[in-house]
Structure formats: C-alpha cells, structure tokens
Design a protein around this motif. Structure first.
Motif, PDB file in Angstrom:
ATOM      1  N   GLY A 182      31.364  38.281  19.848  1.00  0.00           N
ATOM      2  CA  GLY A 182      31.985  39.526  19.418  1.00  0.00           C
ATOM      3  C   GLY A 182      32.868  40.174  20.459  1.00  0.00           C
ATOM      4  O   GLY A 182      32.964  39.736  21.603  1.00  0.00           O
ATOM      5  N   GLN A 183      33.533  41.238  20.033  1.00  0.00           N
ATOM      6  CA  GLN A 183      34.415  41.986  20.916  1.00  0.00           C
ATOM      7  C   GLN A 183      33.595  42.914  21.815  1.00  0.00           C
ATOM      8  O   GLN A 183      32.658  43.568  21.360  1.00  0.00           O
ATOM      9  N   ILE A 184      33.980  42.975  23.086  1.00  0.00           N
ATOM     10  CA  ILE A 184      33.325  43.898  24.009  1.00  0.00           C
ATOM     11  C   ILE A 184      34.389  44.649  24.812  1.00  0.00           C
ATOM     12  O   ILE A 184      35.552  44.229  24.874  1.00  0.00           O
ATOM     13  N   ALA A 185      33.981  45.752  25.411  1.00  0.00           N
ATOM     14  CA  ALA A 185      34.889  46.536  26.242  1.00  0.00           C
ATOM     15  C   ALA A 185      34.139  47.018  27.471  1.00  0.00           C
ATOM     16  O   ALA A 185      32.907  46.982  27.523  1.00  0.00           O
ATOM     17  N   ILE A 186      34.883  47.461  28.460  1.00  0.00           N
ATOM     18  CA  ILE A 186      34.307  48.002  29.689  1.00  0.00           C
ATOM     19  C   ILE A 186      34.729  49.460  29.818  1.00  0.00           C
ATOM     20  O   ILE A 186      35.916  49.784  29.692  1.00  0.00           O
ATOM     21  N   LEU A 187      33.749  50.330  30.041  1.00  0.00           N
ATOM     22  CA  LEU A 187      34.012  51.742  30.319  1.00  0.00           C
ATOM     23  C   LEU A 187      33.738  51.960  31.793  1.00  0.00           C
ATOM     24  O   LEU A 187      32.596  52.032  32.227  1.00  0.00           O
ATOM     25  N   SER A 188      34.801  52.045  32.583  1.00  0.00           N
ATOM     26  CA  SER A 188      34.688  52.112  34.033  1.00  0.00           C
ATOM     27  C   SER A 188      34.841  53.547  34.531  1.00  0.00           C
ATOM     28  O   SER A 188      34.930  54.492  33.753  1.00  0.00           O
ATOM     29  N   ALA A 189      34.862  53.699  35.843  1.00  0.00           N
ATOM     30  CA  ALA A 189      35.046  55.009  36.472  1.00  0.00           C
ATOM     31  C   ALA A 189      36.541  55.186  36.765  1.00  0.00           C
ATOM     32  O   ALA A 189      37.364  55.103  35.868  1.00  0.00           O
ATOM     33  N   ALA A 190      36.895  55.405  38.031  1.00  0.00           N
ATOM     34  CA  ALA A 190      38.309  55.548  38.385  1.00  0.00           C
ATOM     35  C   ALA A 190      38.978  54.183  38.439  1.00  0.00           C
ATOM     36  O   ALA A 190      38.374  53.193  38.875  1.00  0.00           O
ATOM     37  N   GLN A 191      40.208  54.124  38.023  1.00  0.00           N
ATOM     38  CA  GLN A 191      40.930  52.856  37.973  1.00  0.00           C
ATOM     39  C   GLN A 191      41.109  52.258  39.364  1.00  0.00           C
ATOM     40  O   GLN A 191      41.266  51.045  39.512  1.00  0.00           O
ATOM     41  N   SER A 192      41.067  53.088  40.408  1.00  0.00           N
ATOM     42  CA  SER A 192      41.270  52.593  41.767  1.00  0.00           C
ATOM     43  C   SER A 192      39.969  52.331  42.518  1.00  0.00           C
ATOM     44  O   SER A 192      39.998  51.892  43.668  1.00  0.00           O
ATOM     45  N   ALA A 193      38.814  52.591  41.891  1.00  0.00           N
ATOM     46  CA  ALA A 193      37.529  52.460  42.588  1.00  0.00           C
ATOM     47  C   ALA A 193      37.258  51.020  43.007  1.00  0.00           C
ATOM     48  O   ALA A 193      37.229  50.112  42.171  1.00  0.00           O
ATOM     49  N   THR A 194      37.053  50.822  44.293  1.00  0.00           N
ATOM     50  CA  THR A 194      36.877  49.477  44.842  1.00  0.00           C
ATOM     51  C   THR A 194      35.695  48.753  44.230  1.00  0.00           C
ATOM     52  O   THR A 194      35.795  47.580  43.832  1.00  0.00           O
ATOM     53  N   ASN A 195      34.540  49.425  44.173  1.00  0.00           N
ATOM     54  CA  ASN A 195      33.347  48.738  43.670  1.00  0.00           C
ATOM     55  C   ASN A 195      33.488  48.383  42.195  1.00  0.00           C
ATOM     56  O   ASN A 195      33.132  47.273  41.777  1.00  0.00           O
ATOM     57  N   GLN A 196      34.006  49.315  41.398  1.00  0.00           N
ATOM     58  CA  GLN A 196      34.185  49.057  39.976  1.00  0.00           C
ATOM     59  C   GLN A 196      35.072  47.833  39.745  1.00  0.00           C
ATOM     60  O   GLN A 196      34.748  46.955  38.949  1.00  0.00           O
ATOM     61  N   ASN A 197      36.180  47.776  40.454  1.00  0.00           N
ATOM     62  CA  ASN A 197      37.116  46.665  40.265  1.00  0.00           C
ATOM     63  C   ASN A 197      36.535  45.336  40.720  1.00  0.00           C
ATOM     64  O   ASN A 197      36.798  44.291  40.110  1.00  0.00           O
ATOM     65  N   ALA A 198      35.741  45.371  41.781  1.00  0.00           N
ATOM     66  CA  ALA A 198      35.103  44.135  42.250  1.00  0.00           C
ATOM     67  C   ALA A 198      34.105  43.628  41.218  1.00  0.00           C
ATOM     68  O   ALA A 198      34.060  42.429  40.901  1.00  0.00           O
ATOM     69  N   TRP A 199      33.299  44.545  40.688  1.00  0.00           N
ATOM     70  CA  TRP A 199      32.316  44.139  39.668  1.00  0.00           C
ATOM     71  C   TRP A 199      33.007  43.633  38.412  1.00  0.00           C
ATOM     72  O   TRP A 199      32.601  42.628  37.821  1.00  0.00           O
ATOM     73  N   ILE A 200      34.065  44.318  38.004  1.00  0.00           N
ATOM     74  CA  ILE A 200      34.785  43.912  36.798  1.00  0.00           C
ATOM     75  C   ILE A 200      35.414  42.529  36.976  1.00  0.00           C
ATOM     76  O   ILE A 200      35.453  41.716  36.048  1.00  0.00           O
ATOM     77  N   GLY A 201      35.882  42.249  38.181  1.00  0.00           N
ATOM     78  CA  GLY A 201      36.431  40.929  38.454  1.00  0.00           C
ATOM     79  C   GLY A 201      35.405  39.832  38.206  1.00  0.00           C
ATOM     80  O   GLY A 201      35.706  38.788  37.595  1.00  0.00           O
ATOM     81  N   TYR A 202      34.183  40.054  38.660  1.00  0.00           N
ATOM     82  CA  TYR A 202      33.128  39.067  38.430  1.00  0.00           C
ATOM     83  C   TYR A 202      32.671  39.048  36.975  1.00  0.00           C
ATOM     84  O   TYR A 202      32.238  38.007  36.469  1.00  0.00           O
ATOM     85  N   MET A 203      32.755  40.179  36.281  1.00  0.00           N
ATOM     86  CA  MET A 203      32.432  40.189  34.853  1.00  0.00           C
ATOM     87  C   MET A 203      33.381  39.258  34.102  1.00  0.00           C
ATOM     88  O   MET A 203      32.964  38.486  33.230  1.00  0.00           O
ATOM     89  N   LYS A 204      34.656  39.353  34.439  1.00  0.00           N
ATOM     90  CA  LYS A 204      35.645  38.520  33.753  1.00  0.00           C
ATOM     91  C   LYS A 204      35.411  37.048  34.026  1.00  0.00           C
ATOM     92  O   LYS A 204      35.578  36.202  33.132  1.00  0.00           O
ATOM     93  N   GLN A 205      34.992  36.732  35.245  1.00  0.00           N
ATOM     94  CA  GLN A 205      34.667  35.336  35.548  1.00  0.00           C
ATOM     95  C   GLN A 205      33.468  34.868  34.737  1.00  0.00           C
ATOM     96  O   GLN A 205      33.457  33.773  34.176  1.00  0.00           O
ATOM     97  N   GLN A 206      32.459  35.729  34.659  1.00  0.00           N
ATOM     98  CA  GLN A 206      31.236  35.364  33.945  1.00  0.00           C
ATOM     99  C   GLN A 206      31.475  35.210  32.454  1.00  0.00           C
ATOM    100  O   GLN A 206      30.808  34.406  31.784  1.00  0.00           O
ATOM    101  N   LEU A 207      32.416  35.954  31.916  1.00  0.00           N
ATOM    102  CA  LEU A 207      32.711  35.864  30.485  1.00  0.00           C
ATOM    103  C   LEU A 207      33.215  34.482  30.076  1.00  0.00           C
ATOM    104  O   LEU A 207      33.152  34.118  28.894  1.00  0.00           O
ATOM    105  N   LYS A 208      33.681  33.705  31.032  1.00  0.00           N
ATOM    106  CA  LYS A 208      34.131  32.346  30.720  1.00  0.00           C
ATOM    107  C   LYS A 208      32.968  31.489  30.238  1.00  0.00           C
ATOM    108  O   LYS A 208      33.164  30.479  29.563  1.00  0.00           O
ATOM    109  N   LYS A 209      31.749  31.911  30.566  1.00  0.00           N
ATOM    110  CA  LYS A 209      30.563  31.183  30.103  1.00  0.00           C
ATOM    111  C   LYS A 209      30.247  31.507  28.642  1.00  0.00           C
ATOM    112  O   LYS A 209      29.412  30.840  28.022  1.00  0.00           O
ATOM    113  N   TYR A 210      30.892  32.533  28.124  1.00  0.00           N
ATOM    114  CA  TYR A 210      30.622  32.978  26.759  1.00  0.00           C
ATOM    115  C   TYR A 210      31.933  33.018  25.968  1.00  0.00           C
ATOM    116  O   TYR A 210      32.512  34.086  25.745  1.00  0.00           O
TER     117      TYR A 210
END
Length: 362
Positions: A182-210
């Motif tokens: 199914g369709q999913i989305a990410i609700l993040s904090a600030a667009q420039s937040a270092t930690n958020q962007n790092a985690w989201i980067g790994y989320m996108k990698q992990q999504l390749k498994k699904y």
C-alpha cells in the motif's frame, strides 16, 4: 543490529529498539549498554582516571524550548552538570530554525561558556557561529541532530541510537501492520533537520525490501502541533488510499495520533518515534500498535557528562577514547563514518506497545 522488540523495552525507547532500534532489546534505560561502548561502570569521573572541573558552565541549545522531548533532554543535561558541580544554561528559540539558535550560540560566547551542546535545526547554517565559539575555547558537541561542518569546528556527536537502525526499524514496524502493501507517507519535522533526513534516507533504502509498499510523499510539520495537524489533513485529503504513516518526530506522531483517534473512519496505520507519556492513550485505544524511542533525559545526561569531560581535558575526541557518564557507565568515542565525525551512541532504543507502555513514564 537486530531490532528485537522485547516485551517492555520496546515501548519507549525506540529506545530499546535494537541497537538503536535494531537492538530494541534492552530497556530504554540501558544507555550503558550502548553501541557507543557503555558498560556497567558507574561514577562521576569524566574519563579514565580524571575528574571533572568544578564550576563548569554548559549551554544546552535545543531545537526549540517548547518541544517536550527537548525539555526532557535538557533536564538530563542539567542533572549531569549538577552532579559534577557545574551548571547548564538552556537557551534557544521557539521555532525550529537555525536563525533562532544562533543568538544562543553568541550568548554562550559572551558568557565564556565551557561547552555548547546543540541539537541542530540545520546541518550547515550553524557552522560559522559554532566555529567562532570553538575559536573562543568552547568545546562543541551536538546531540539528537548533528551538524555537518567538516573539520571546522571539530565536534563530538552524542547520537541517540544507531542511525540506520532507527530508519529501517520504523519501516519494518509499518510493513508488518499493513502486510507490506500500500501507499505510505512520512510526516517529518523540519525539512533541514539532520537527524530526520538521515533516518528518512535509510527508510527509503529499507523500502526496497518491500516492493508493494510505495512512499508517495514526505511532509513537514516543523515540530509544531498545529503545522503537523495541517499537513496531516492535507496528506489524507491528497491520498485517500493511504495505508500508513511514519512520523519520526515526537510532535508529529502525537499530533497524528490525536487526530486519528478522533476520526475512526480514517483507517491509517501510524508508527514512528514518540514519548510513551504522550502516546499511552493512543496505544491503549488501538490508534497506534507500536512505536519506538530512547529516553531523552538519558541522552541529555550523557551529553552533559561528555561535555564536562571535554571541557575538563579528561577526555578527547580521538577514536577509542573513553569517559564515564555517571550512572550510565563508561562510553567510547567511535570512529568517524560517512558524514558523521567522532561520535558516542547512547544505546538501543525501545519499541512500545500495549504489553510494556505502562512501564515507561517519560
């Protein structure tokens, strides 16, 4: 790192999540077992054989002063410096921007602080001010959200958990809830937040498994409840077939959970990083099945001891250097990797659900 959701550890720690979400095994309080090399040793010495100087002043500059997560982290720092005979000055703005944090860096310079511990709202915009502080002899540490200033100034990052594990675990939790489809989305904090962007980067990698899960968009609530709610409503309106949301921010996930709990006709699975105290009701009423986190107060406590050790000259940022962080035990400085310079990892996060949520009070 294996994200083993143990009965109760998983609850709030994202915390116990598994080596930073992957370990999820230990109680969120087990900072001392962190990937950063924590041990069961306790004490107030800030390094092998060295005691902290008395009267240290450490400026804690959170993303903003109103976020409950940041407040808990700052209190942890205050506890650490009180134990060491020093003090913490908490200073920041009320919005998650680098511009709101820069005056606090300047205030620390004017006050001739011994160290600055900052949760960066932007990885690079803070660098000139922090470099000025470093030249004034102030030790620089980041926590929760790192800065990326190259070698100028050199700084120590106090990481809450393994960055990759945090991102991949959240995807795995959601995948189990929606049958990997199914369709999913990410609700993040600030667009420039270092930690958020790092985690989201790994989320996108992990999504390749699904391959049957599709990330349709990422929206930003800027760690503001009203903004988070508005972008959530826009998200639901724009994607009527949305199956799941990951919100790797305590403000975002609590805002989304509050909305979903009062709109039972909206069938969307929600997970992410949240405070057990804010999420307890939503777990018990079935709005949220599982989420993760670490104990923010322990993150601040660890950062306080690390700041004192560096400011006292009893610890360094060299790979393998160790220091003691009070009741959390001994920690080791990890080697730089990728965009992350010298760092220390608090420990595995915890995954929370109905079975263990009542065991966590933060």
């Amino acid at each position: 790192m294996q994200f083993t959701v143990s009965k109760r550890s998983r609850n709030l720690r994202l915390v116990t999540a598994a080596t930073a979400v992957a370990a999820l095994v230990t109680v969120a309080g087990c900072s001392s077992q962190s990937a950063g090399g924590g041990s069961s040793d306790t004490g107030k010495a800030t390094a092998s054989g060295g005691a902290a100087k008395k009267g240290l002043t450490v400026y804690f500059i959170p993303k903003d002063t109103q976020n409950p997560y940041e407040v808990l982290a700052d209190k942890g720092g205050q506890k650490a410096l009180k134990e060491l005979g020093g003090k913490v000055v908490v200073s920041s703005g009320t919005t998650d921007t680098a511009a709101a944090q820069i005056p606090s860096v300047q205030a620390a310079i004017q006050a001739k602080a011994d160290a600055i511990v900052i949760a960066a709202n932007d990885p690079k915009a803070l660098c000139p001010s922090l470099n000025q502080a470093a030249k004034a002899g102030i030790k620089i540490l980041s926590f929760d959200s790192d800065i990326n200033c190259g070698n100028s100034p050199q700084h120590l990052f106090i990481n809450q958990a393994d960055t990759k594990t945090i991102g991949t675990t959240e995807v795995d939790l959601l995948a189990k809830e929606i049958n990997s489809t199914g369709q999913i989305a990410i609700l993040s904090a600030a667009q420039s937040a270092t930690n958020q962007n790092a985690w989201i980067g790994y989320m996108k990698q992990q999504l390749k498994k699904y391959p049957k899960m599709k990330l349709v968009t990422t929206v930003y609530g800027n760690d503001d409840p009203a903004t988070s709610l508005n972008v959530l409503k826009g998200l639901i309106s724009a994607y009527p077939h949305l199956k799941g949301i990951i919100s790797p921010t305590t403000v975002g996930i609590s805002s989304a959970a509050q909305y979903l709990s009062t709109h039972k006709n909206v069938k969307i699975a929600l997970t992410g990083l949240g405070l057990p105290s804010q999420m307890r009701a939503y777990v018990k009423d079935g709005t949220v099945q599982k989420f993760a986190l670490w104990d923010p107060s322990k993150l601040g406590y660890l950062a306080g001891y690390a700041a004192a050790a560096l400011a006292s000259g009893t610890a360094t940022m060299k790979t393998g250097a160790t220091f003691k962080a009070g009741t959390l035990g001994s920690y080791k400085v990890l080697a730089p990797a990728g965009d992350v310079g010298p760092s220390v990892v608090l420990g595995p996060p915890t995954v929370f659900d109905k079975s263990n949520i009542d065991n966590y009070k933060f």
